[in-house]
Enzyme design. Structure first.
Site, PDB file in Angstrom:
ATOM      1  N   PHE B 134      14.104 124.910  28.168  1.00  0.00           N
ATOM      2  CA  PHE B 134      14.497 123.902  27.178  1.00  0.00           C
ATOM      3  C   PHE B 134      13.778 124.219  25.867  1.00  0.00           C
ATOM      4  CE2 PHE B 134      14.599 119.819  25.007  1.00  0.00           C
ATOM      5  CZ  PHE B 134      15.960 119.587  25.062  1.00  0.00           C
ATOM      6  N   ASP B 206       7.531 122.078  33.746  1.00  0.00           N
ATOM      7  CA  ASP B 206       8.184 120.958  33.064  1.00  0.00           C
ATOM      8  C   ASP B 206       9.172 120.334  34.054  1.00  0.00           C
ATOM      9  OD1 ASP B 206       9.854 119.264  31.612  1.00  0.00           O
ATOM     10  OD2 ASP B 206       9.895 120.551  29.839  1.00  0.00           O
ATOM     11  N   TYR B 231      12.542 109.350  30.155  1.00  0.00           N
ATOM     12  CA  TYR B 231      13.810 108.696  29.802  1.00  0.00           C
ATOM     13  C   TYR B 231      15.038 109.276  30.486  1.00  0.00           C
ATOM     14  CZ  TYR B 231      13.951 112.357  26.113  1.00  0.00           C
ATOM     15  OH  TYR B 231      13.944 113.534  25.411  1.00  0.00           O
ATOM     16  N   LYS B 232      14.848 110.221  31.393  1.00  0.00           N
ATOM     17  CA  LYS B 232      15.994 110.771  32.107  1.00  0.00           C
ATOM     18  C   LYS B 232      16.114 110.044  33.451  1.00  0.00           C
ATOM     19  CE  LYS B 232      15.525 115.205  29.729  1.00  0.00           C
ATOM     20  NZ  LYS B 232      16.793 115.216  28.975  1.00  0.00           N
ATOM     21  N   ARG B 379      28.650 119.098  31.137  1.00  0.00           N
ATOM     22  CA  ARG B 379      27.577 118.790  32.075  1.00  0.00           C
ATOM     23  C   ARG B 379      27.677 117.346  32.547  1.00  0.00           C
ATOM     24  NH1 ARG B 379      21.203 118.723  30.242  1.00  0.00           N
ATOM     25  NH2 ARG B 379      21.983 116.873  29.187  1.00  0.00           N
TER      26      ARG B 379
END
Lengths: 420, 420
Positions: B134, B206, B231-232, B379
């Site tokens: 990422f 991560d 927040y995911k 996605r």
């Protein structure tokens, strides 16, 4: 407690009523939700809740997040919120559009701007600050200096000494907090910045106790960088996002090391290499807290229709009235730790007393909230948007009554909490 | 659009009903506030709102802040919130008590742990990662390397190549994201960590797309440090505080450079010098956002009574069902970008299509929310706590219908927004 002292004090009541009646910004108090009967003089530590923040947070959570979900990054303008909030803060601190962004914490922002400043003075190794600076600023500088491992030195000036006297040709940065968090003494930002520049150094100002309380001319003062707090006089909420300022003249060249995707020129193109965005946006790091930013954004509504000059005038009047009332009513046990001249004092009044901690606790038990700062400071912050002269008087009377009754000697008020 | 395709699909409906009826954690969906009729398959980008978060944020704002004011740092336990939230996250990721803290953003936390890790390997200068990592992780590593100015090199392995192959005696740190954000492919954390250790390097993971979605044995895998996103799949809210993990064996020695007062051993004694607190607390920096942390804390209630093993089982079943349904109903235009075997795939399914962006937009217009990732990825994230099999089927049908109707060729779906 009401009978403890004779109330030969009617002229004080009359004076407080008069001052409140003449207050041109008294209307702003209605923008806050303040607990009934509480005299809250700690807005310099945590500002009070505005009605706008309560409503906005509820809307951000239920509608923008709950209903709009991921689409709210665009539809609700979340992606631009750090910049929009920054613009509003810029207008309160004397900075131009595009020079301020809301992000991270004050500590983290200080790290960014200090790193950026040191990189602009690569041949110099000294950071000048004060031993009495707010500790986290010193800790962050220490952490950065250790990380750099290039022999940077944090030179701390003792209280009372002029920081300008410590500047020399090795000074990279003069890093000061504009207002002393213990005493409320104000540095001369323009003069010290000039002194820093004359020595070839850059000036970083921490506006933690200034933003929203003082009339600032940050950019005109020549400041190179600044940071500040969102949860004190800006009333953004506990741990609200902080802000940072970069003088427009440095924005092209200055780089900061916390180079996260929100500071990238094209964050959503997902490139493997970092390209800093133009302007102040490159001083963002990771994804900002939208809920916290929304609270801060809404809190700034409380400044609408009020000038910083009006806020400063009321602040000086409030603290002056409070000093006079305390000295008249509470007697000589308290020693004024703040500058006596209103113009030299930020929006707080601090007193020294050997039992300052217990005094603060006893006052809290009587619904008068100030705070304690080690070793012997009893501190009262005045937030001109919501504090009234009658509250200053009630606080002064409360102090007099607590001292008269000897409540500060009561062991139950001497037990230390984790945070005060 | 409902008539666009023949519904020779009753067996799919029956199968979805059957799977939903047999779902042992179906009850958890009631803990969320999801918009009616929306098929939300983007919880891997922003998790949905829980009822608990909405209530808790309102209480934190109105009662703790509005009424309790500064006293809530003690009375409402704000000061310990980063640690308490950290403990709850630790339990979800296979980490022991005292090894996780909630703080700052993922980007900023990565900076902290990478700096700490590099300091533990002072003779080595290479950070190994993947080009497909990422981007913000790579940007932060780049920023740190430039700041250190000691010749650190970020060695990026191309997609498809084994990162272990790039390890050598100069490698200080192997820094990987456990789940590929585009494809959902999962790294073998234990094997790669062993390989890093065998080369004398440290491993940083991560967990952005892993925490709350996969059954992790973070500590048992030998990981040295980790960071992750609030927040995911943890549903903490937009820009929620992130977390970080430090293996207990490193906690005595590891130091991080963002040494703010919340990581100090005695933050409220206001000492001029930094003394890191014991344990994980020293990995905090400045004042945390209490409102944002409260939201995240409450969101974690949604995991109560549900095991990570149940979440993982449902995740694999959901994504497997979705892959089968899309391939059966939508035909061969979409190419599976995610691993085909359920066990190799995290909680998302990605497809490649030349018009992936417009496809995502057309689906959003039909209330099916996935997202686009450059250059050609469509996605869909599956959040086992709230997504149902019938939603997977509706999404598969939506894709089939959009393709059949050619809506992805409609120019109005091809206009790019800032964030997708």
């Amino acid at each position: 407690m009401a009978d403890a002292l004779p109330r030969a004090t009617d002229r004080w009541d009359a004076r407080a009523r008069e001052l409140d009646a003449a207050d041109p910004i008294a209307f702003a108090r209605e923008r806050f939700r303040l607990p009934d009967g509480l005299v809250y003089l700690d807005g310099n530590s945590l500002g009070a809740l505005t009605k706008a923040s309560a409503e906005r947070v509820a809307r951000t959570v239920s509608e923008e997040w709950g209903h709009g979900l991921i689409g709210s990054w665009n539809a609700a303008g979340w992606v631009d919120l750090p910049g929009r909030v920054g613009e509003r803060i810029a207008a309160l601190i004397g900075a131009s559009a595009g020079s301020v962004v809301a992000a991270d914490s004050t500590s983290v922002n200080l790290f960014k701007v200090l790193a950026a400043a040191l990189a602009l003075r690569p041949e110099r190794r000294v950071i000048v600050s004060q031993r009495a600076n707010f500790p986290t600023d010193l800790y962050m500088a220490e952490g950065l200096a250790q990380l750099l491992a290039q022999g940077h030195e944090l030179r701390l000036v003792d209280e009372g000494a002029d920081p300008a006297g410590a500047l020399c040709e090795r000074t990279a940065v003069l890093m000061l907090t504009h207002v002393d968090y213990r005493t409320g003494a104000i540095h001369d930002m323009a003069a010290l910045t000039r002194a820093a520049h004359a020595a070839g150094a850059l000036a970083i100002w921490d506006l933690a106790h200034s933003a929203g309380a003082l009339e600032l001319a940050l950019e005109a003062s020549g400041a190179d960088f600044a940071v500040g707090c969102g949860y004190k006089f800006l009333n953004g909420g506990p741990g609200a996002p902080a802000f940072l300022f970069v003088a427009p003249r440095h924005q092209g060249e200055a780089r900061q090391p916390l180079s996260g995707w929100f500071g990238h020129s094209a964050p959503f193109s997902f490139e493997p290499g970092y390209r800093p965005s133009d302007g102040i946006r490159r001083f963002q790091a990771g994804t900002p807290s939208v809920i916290a930013l929304s609270s801060l954004d809404a809190a700034l509504d409380a400044f609408e229709g009020v000038t910083m000059s009006q806020i400063r005038d009321k602040s000086v009047a409030l603290t002056t009235f409070f000093v006079e009332a305390v000295e008249a009513l509470a007697g000589p046990d308290l020693r004024l730790a703040s500058p006596r001249r209103g113009e030299d004092r930020a929006s707080q009044v601090s007193w020294r007393h050997p039992d300052a901690y217990a005094l603060a606790q006893a006052l809290i038990a009587h619904r008068i909230v100030g705070d304690f700062r080690a070793p012997d400071i009893l501190r009262f912050g005045f937030a001109p948007l919501y504090n009234r002269f009658d509250e200053a008087l009630r606080a002064a009377r409360g102090i007099a009554e607590v001292l008269h009754a000897g409540l500060h000697l009561d062991p139950r008020f001497q037990v230390r909490n984790a945070v005060t």
